[in-house]
Design an enzyme around this catalytic site. Structure first.
Site, PDB file in Angstrom:
ATOM      1  N   ASP A 227     -27.052  32.801  30.737  1.00 27.92           N
ATOM      2  CA  ASP A 227     -26.629  32.480  32.037  1.00 27.92           C
ATOM      3  C   ASP A 227     -24.997  33.026  32.324  1.00 27.92           C
ATOM      4  OD1 ASP A 227     -28.827  31.050  33.134  1.00 27.92           O
ATOM      5  OD2 ASP A 227     -28.219  29.152  32.104  1.00 27.92           O
TER       6      ASP A 227
ATOM      7  N   ARG B 234     -34.947  20.474  42.056  1.00 31.45           N
ATOM      8  CA  ARG B 234     -34.831  21.582  42.827  1.00 31.45           C
ATOM      9  C   ARG B 234     -36.338  22.208  42.965  1.00 31.45           C
ATOM     10  NH1 ARG B 234     -32.144  25.407  39.195  1.00 31.45           N
ATOM     11  NH2 ARG B 234     -30.320  24.461  40.351  1.00 31.45           N
TER      12      ARG B 234
ATOM     13  N   CYS C  19     -24.236  24.289  20.720  1.00 33.96           N
ATOM     14  CA  CYS C  19     -24.422  25.513  20.452  1.00 33.96           C
ATOM     15  C   CYS C  19     -23.517  26.265  21.217  1.00 33.96           C
ATOM     16  CB  CYS C  19     -25.810  25.902  21.113  1.00 33.96           C
ATOM     17  SG  CYS C  19     -27.017  24.758  20.575  1.00 33.96           S
TER      18      CYS C  19
HETATM   19  C1  LIG Z   1     -36.334  24.967  34.211  1.00 31.85           C
HETATM   20  C2  LIG Z   1     -36.221  24.049  35.032  1.00 31.85           C
HETATM   21  C3  LIG Z   1     -37.424  23.235  35.585  1.00 31.85           C
HETATM   22  C4  LIG Z   1     -38.538  23.589  35.116  1.00 31.85           C
HETATM   23  O1  LIG Z   1     -39.304  24.727  35.107  1.00 31.85           O
HETATM   24  P1  LIG Z   1     -40.611  25.397  34.552  1.00 31.85           P
HETATM   25  O2  LIG Z   1     -40.720  26.906  35.198  1.00 31.85           O
HETATM   26  O3  LIG Z   1     -41.620  24.441  35.313  1.00 31.85           O
HETATM   27  O4  LIG Z   1     -40.615  24.969  33.022  1.00 31.85           O
HETATM   28  C5  LIG Z   1     -37.281  22.352  36.461  1.00 31.85           C
HETATM   29  N1  LIG Z   1     -36.153  21.970  37.184  1.00 31.85           N
HETATM   30  C6  LIG Z   1     -35.098  22.676  36.967  1.00 31.85           C
HETATM   31  C7  LIG Z   1     -33.801  22.205  37.797  1.00 31.85           C
HETATM   32  C8  LIG Z   1     -34.972  23.706  36.022  1.00 31.85           C
HETATM   33  O5  LIG Z   1     -33.832  24.295  35.768  1.00 31.85           O
HETATM   34  S1  SF4 Z   2     -27.978  24.500  23.965  1.00 32.22           S
HETATM   35 FE1  SF4 Z   2     -26.542  22.915  24.827  1.00 32.22          FE
HETATM   36  S2  SF4 Z   2     -27.620  20.999  25.548  1.00 32.22           S
HETATM   37 FE2  SF4 Z   2     -29.008  22.375  24.377  1.00 32.22          FE
HETATM   38  S3  SF4 Z   2     -28.864  21.595  21.840  1.00 32.22           S
HETATM   39 FE3  SF4 Z   2     -27.127  23.309  22.254  1.00 32.22          FE
HETATM   40  S4  SF4 Z   2     -25.438  22.393  22.896  1.00 32.22           S
HETATM   41 FE4  SF4 Z   2     -26.979  20.900  23.033  1.00 32.22          FE
END
Ligand SMILES: *Cc1c(COP(=O)(O)O)cnc(C)c1O
Ligand code: SF4
Length: 382
Positions: A307, A126, A143
């Protein structure tokens, strides 16, 4: 070579051992074995009933939700659950509730558009210079608030070897990538050999600077982080480890000792908490968590707004709650204890920081600001 814990001073005594709870008859050699912990995970109602007094709601939720998002709790993490209180923060994060069955109209299947931004399966690209690399869909504990519920714990979508190879080829061939976040699921569900294969390939790339490992094992299964694992991983320094503590109760002696070994071995440690209603949506709890993390040499990195994933709406708080928490931290405690509060924007917009507003007025060269104690000050630009 055994990894010594250097930090054996008074600080360690502030962290209570989790102990073995109802597993007191299990020999230490089994209890401290991550393979044993994985094999003995609580997956059925009978096993759960041995650990806690299950409520009718939890029983019903287990029956109805197990098809969609499995229950899985390591005995270690289960010892942190309150036997009688269904609102126990550890229990809420790991035992299903019927609220999970509610799906709101605003909930989204893939809220962060992680699939759309996938140039090859298993890699989300991204931001121009960094990628998320999904290496497994398994975790020691599932989780209940997991944002990747749609995939995690579903063995059908597990990344196969060919997918990992394709992901690595994509990263190797893309010189703009300088930061790789090894994610999942929990990458530490893989064996050391598979992890070393992935990490050594990444370290061999001239364009890769930062390698991050995102793992909740420090919280849910600290025994996974063995001396052999640490000695393997430290060969590929610099490696950054981000973990996921959400509540002070999770900061045990076992976690402290493991974090100490990692920090002594030169890993930088960060924490990504999720703001969860009824678990940690309270400035006092968050402040205590941040203080305990700093004692463990884990630097608070992010607090995520929950989220819009399906089936986690009961955990969501208003965004104002996150602002209130940052307001209660900034200036009131060490700046090192203050993470960024972020909303991961629905639709793939990435992480957007949200802060209390400290600018009272801005006119021309004159800025009126307020501090943490709500006192106002004026700054004149030259
Ligand atoms: C969270 C995330 C990152 C890392 O983001 P930082 O702000 O650099 O920690 C990179 N790519 C994706 C798709 C993410 O969701
Ligand atoms: S948040 Fe989701 S991916 Fe992260 S440890 Fe828990 S179950 Fe696994």
């Amino acid at each position: 070579m055994a990894v010594q814990i250097i930090t054996v001073n008074k600080v360690r005594e502030r962290f209570q051992p989790a102990g073995k709870g109802v597993w007191s008859s299990v020999p230490d050699s089994d209890w401290h074995s991550w393979i044993w912990q994985q094999q003995q995970r609580i997956k059925s109602m009978e096993q759960l009933e041995k650990a806690i007094n299950v409520t009718p709601d939890e029983r019903l939720a287990f029956e109805k939700s197990n098809e969609m998002f499995h229950m899985g709790i390591t005995p270690y993490y289960a010892t942190l659950m309150d036997k009688d209180d269904p609102n126990c923060p550890v229990r809420q994060q790991s035992v299903p509730k019927t609220s999970e069955l509610t799906i709101l109209a605003t909930d989204l299947e893939d809220p962060l558009a992680e699939e759309r931004d996938m140039p090859v399966p298993g890699v989300t690209h991204r931001y121009p210079d960094r990628v998320l690399f999904y290496t497994t869909h398994n975790c020691p504990v599932y989780c209940r608030h997991c944002t990747r519920k749609r995939k995690v714990s579903d063995p059908g979508s597990a990344a196969q070897l060919a997918q990992l190879e394709n992901g690595l080829k994509y990263i190797e061939g893309n010189k703009a990538i300088r930061d790789v976040i090894i994610s999942g699921g929990d990458p530490l569900s893989l064996g050391d050999d598979r992890l070393e294969w992935i990490i050594s390939r990444l370290r061999a790339c001239d364009h890769i600077e930062i390698i991050r490992l995102g793992s909740r094992n420090l919280v849910t299964l600290p025994f996974r982080i063995t001396d052999a694992f640490i000695n393997m991983l430290r060969k590929y320094h610099p490696i950054h480890i981000n973990t996921h503590f959400n509540h002070p109760k999770e900061c045990t002696r076992e976690a402290f000792d493991t974090a100490a070994k990692l920090a002594d071995a030169g890993f930088t440690l960060g924490n990504q908490a999720v703001l969860l209603k009824g678990v940690n949506d309270d400035p006092a709890i968050m402040k205590e968590l941040m203080h305990r993390l700093m004692l463990m040499r884990i630097r608070p990195y992010y607090i995520y707004q929950c989220d819009l994933s399906q089936g986690i709406s009961h955990f969501r708080t208003p965004i104002e709650k996150g602002i209130e928490i940052i307001e209660a931290l900034r200036g009131h405690t060490s700046g090192l204890c203050v993470p960024h509060f972020v909303v991961d924007a629905p639709g793939g917009g990435g992480k957007i920081p949200i802060m209390p507003n400290y600018v009272v007025k801005h006119e021309g060269k004159q800025w009126t600001l307020r501090n943490y104690a709500k006192k106002q000050y004026t700054y004149y630009e030259p």
